[in-house]
Design an enzyme around this catalytic site. Structure first.
Site, mmCIF file in Angstrom:
data_model
loop_
_atom_site.group_PDB
_atom_site.id
_atom_site.type_symbol
_atom_site.label_atom_id
_atom_site.label_comp_id
_atom_site.label_asym_id
_atom_site.label_seq_id
_atom_site.Cartn_x
_atom_site.Cartn_y
_atom_site.Cartn_z
ATOM 1 N N LYS A 234 -30.625 -58.888 45.215
ATOM 2 C CA LYS A 234 -29.230 -59.305 45.326
ATOM 3 C C LYS A 234 -28.341 -58.092 45.116
ATOM 4 O O LYS A 234 -28.656 -57.210 44.308
ATOM 5 C CB LYS A 234 -28.884 -60.376 44.276
ATOM 6 C CG LYS A 234 -27.410 -60.777 44.252
ATOM 7 C CD LYS A 234 -27.126 -61.733 43.109
ATOM 8 C CE LYS A 234 -25.634 -62.043 43.025
ATOM 9 N NZ LYS A 234 -25.307 -62.936 41.892
ATOM 10 N N GLU A 283 -14.627 -66.248 34.188
ATOM 11 C CA GLU A 283 -15.946 -65.919 33.636
ATOM 12 C C GLU A 283 -15.870 -65.202 32.287
ATOM 13 O O GLU A 283 -15.388 -64.072 32.206
ATOM 14 C CB GLU A 283 -16.739 -65.055 34.619
ATOM 15 C CG GLU A 283 -18.146 -64.750 34.147
ATOM 16 C CD GLU A 283 -18.993 -64.078 35.210
ATOM 17 O OE1 GLU A 283 -20.130 -63.702 34.893
ATOM 18 O OE2 GLU A 283 -18.520 -63.931 36.353
ATOM 19 N N GLU A 327 -29.164 -67.601 43.550
ATOM 20 C CA GLU A 327 -28.248 -66.573 43.050
ATOM 21 C C GLU A 327 -27.870 -66.865 41.600
ATOM 22 O O GLU A 327 -27.832 -65.971 40.752
ATOM 23 C CB GLU A 327 -26.999 -66.550 43.944
ATOM 24 C CG GLU A 327 -25.972 -65.515 43.554
ATOM 25 C CD GLU A 327 -24.734 -65.587 44.442
ATOM 26 O OE1 GLU A 327 -23.699 -65.037 44.040
ATOM 27 O OE2 GLU A 327 -24.806 -66.203 45.526
ATOM 28 N N GLU A 462 -15.422 -66.208 51.718
ATOM 29 C CA GLU A 462 -15.449 -66.410 50.276
ATOM 30 C C GLU A 462 -14.498 -65.451 49.563
ATOM 31 O O GLU A 462 -13.832 -65.827 48.597
ATOM 32 C CB GLU A 462 -16.875 -66.225 49.741
ATOM 33 C CG GLU A 462 -16.998 -66.499 48.248
ATOM 34 C CD GLU A 462 -18.424 -66.445 47.752
ATOM 35 O OE1 GLU A 462 -18.629 -65.950 46.633
ATOM 36 O OE2 GLU A 462 -19.327 -66.887 48.491
#
Length: 482
Positions: A234, A283, A327, A462
């Site tokens: 990733k 986050e 993910e 996105e």
């Protein structure tokens, strides 16, 4: 509209505490003589001010060093003005350990006067770090070094119904004790007297996409090819959008919009040298309170629906997405492994849930633990950053790929930003949904995780979704960007 009587009450409280400040400063002066270096004096009192953001706004014309942190849903906010003390490690190597050592020494030698009846008090430093200190910094981020701790001269903290004022100052053996309390109170009085009300964001904006969308999609396609070849599992890629306004941006008004529209995020601002890095991040990187550790795994995104039924369908599709679940699992696994080095009783649910903010929804898994004796918040931050949610996997290979191919100086974007108190407790967010704002220009950042199953067009879409928060707060619409 600000209430001038509130300002009077705050200033009166500060002036009332001058004798206590001066007594503490005299102790610090003797301690500084014995140690041969300046000593921190920190005095806290309860005040009546109810909106720390108003003080952040009023300080704009007085100091370039301004700090703001807010978790609106938790009723917690702080504002700092000026810099009584600041620290940048001399080397980029071990920057987290060096920051921890400097902060521990400062508070260990300090003279700290607190009110036993006040729940939130004492010296609190705001800290921020570059995403990748190995990448050369551009002119855009000249005032934001690889690591920075700032202890404000004046600190307002609101926690629920209680608001405190902390005055911080460094005293050496030759310091005039009178300057610590009286001068700070007079300075506060000048700031409180300035009017403030949030202004509407400028509507006459021009947009400059720093990297053409087609070029950015080509970089994503290159990443996908390397991922499918097995070079990486990733990699997270970011892009920037620049806005230019005919009128100056009002960063306090931008923060006011963000805390209103995104109450469950971490709203932050660090103003330095005429620029302000601010955002509303969903986050949490890590929080430490009384030995309890909280971290968040946040990876996998989908837009919000226009109706409740559409919203629920998009959330269900996100929960069932094999690409997004894989993910997300990367991030959960890394956080658990990282915390296990310094903590016991590391816990996380087996399956993610949905976290929804105004314009996007994410897969979310909370992770908790108990820190072992001898470790602190900086140990946790240094071990967790960067998570696979902002870097990739394997971490070193993903960072090297980003460094050589992304064509963007992230600066403090996607890096740890937060605060630490005298006990070593604190909270850090990942600086997402953010922008670096100058007088008439702003650079907005957004990124997304790329895996072998990614599609460049969907990843570009996105980033547009993730840019909505800052675009809206600054008065621009999503339709203005590519």
């Amino acid at each position: 509209m600000s209430n001038p009587l509130v300002g009077v009450r705050v200033t009166t409280a500060a002036l009332r505490e001058v004798p206590r400040m001066e007594a503490a400063a005299e102790i610090a002066r003797r301690r500084a003589r014995a140690l041969g270096r300046p000593v921190l004096v920190s005095v806290t009192t309860q005040v009546g001010l109810r909106d720390p953001l108003a003080l952040f706004a009023r300080g704009a014309g007085v100091t370039h060093n301004r700090l703001f942190w807010s978790v609106p849903a938790a009723g917690f906010e702080l504002t700092g003005l000026g810099a009584a003390w600041s620290f940048t490690p001399p080397s980029e190597v071990d920057r987290f350990a060096a920051s921890a050592a400097a902060w521990r020494q400062l508070v260990a030698e300090a003279v700290i006067e607190v009110d036993p009846d006040v729940p939130v008090q004492g010296p609190v430093a705001i800290a921020g770090f570059r995403f990748d200190p190995a990448q050369p910094a551009s002119e855009l981020w000249r005032d934001y070094p690889h690591a920075l701790l700032v202890l404000p001269r004046l600190l307002i903290v609101r926690h629920g119904d209680v608001t405190t004022l902390t005055v911080n100052g460094m005293v050496d053996e030759r310091s005039s004790t009178l300057s610590l309390g009286a001068a700070a109170a007079r300075r506060l009085q000048a700031l409180i007297g300035l009017p403030w009300r949030p202004r509407r964001p400028p509507l006459d904006l021009q947009v400059d996409v720093s990297l053409d969308p087609a070029e950015w999609k080509a970089i994503v396609a290159d990443a996908i090819a390397d991922l499918r070849a097995g070079a990486l599992e990733k990699v997270v890629l970011a892009r920037a959008v620049r806005l230019r306004g005919a009128e100056p941006f009002d960063t306090a008004a931008t923060l006011d919009v963000l805390r209103r529209d995104y109450p469950h995020t971490f709203v932050f601002a660090i103003a330095r040298g005429g620029r302000t890095f601010l955002g509303a991040s969903p986050e949490r990187l890590v929080a430490l309170r009384d030995g309890r550790v909280s971290a968040s795994a946040l990876a996998g995104s989908a837009p919000r629906g226009k109706t409740p039924a559409e919203d629920a369908a998009l959330a269900a599709a996100l929960l069932q997405s094999a690409k997004d679940r894989a993910e997300h699992a990367f991030v959960v696994q890394m956080i658990r492994s990282a915390l296990a080095e310094y903590c016991d009783d590391v816990q996380a649910p087996d399956s993610p849930e949905i976290m929804q903010v105004r314009n996007v929804q994410h897969l979310f898994t909370p992770v908790t633990a108990c820190i072992r004796p001898g470790y602190d918040i900086f140990d946790l931050v240094g071990r967790l950053h960067p998570t696979p949610a902002v870097g990739g996997k394997p971490g070193p290979a993903a960072l090297a790929w980003i460094r050589s191919r992304e064509r963007l100086d992230r600066g403090w974007y996607a890096a740890p930003v937060g605060w630490v108190d005298a006990r070593g407790d604190g909270e850090f967010a990942v600086a997402l949904r953010s922008a670096l704002i100058g007088r008439r220009e702003a650079t907005l950042f957004a990124g997304c995780g790329i895996v072998a199953a990614s599609d460049p067009e969907r990843e570009l879409a996105e980033t547009r979704i993730k840019l909505r928060a800052m675009l809206g707060a600054l008065g621009a619409g999503e339709e203005m960007i590519g």
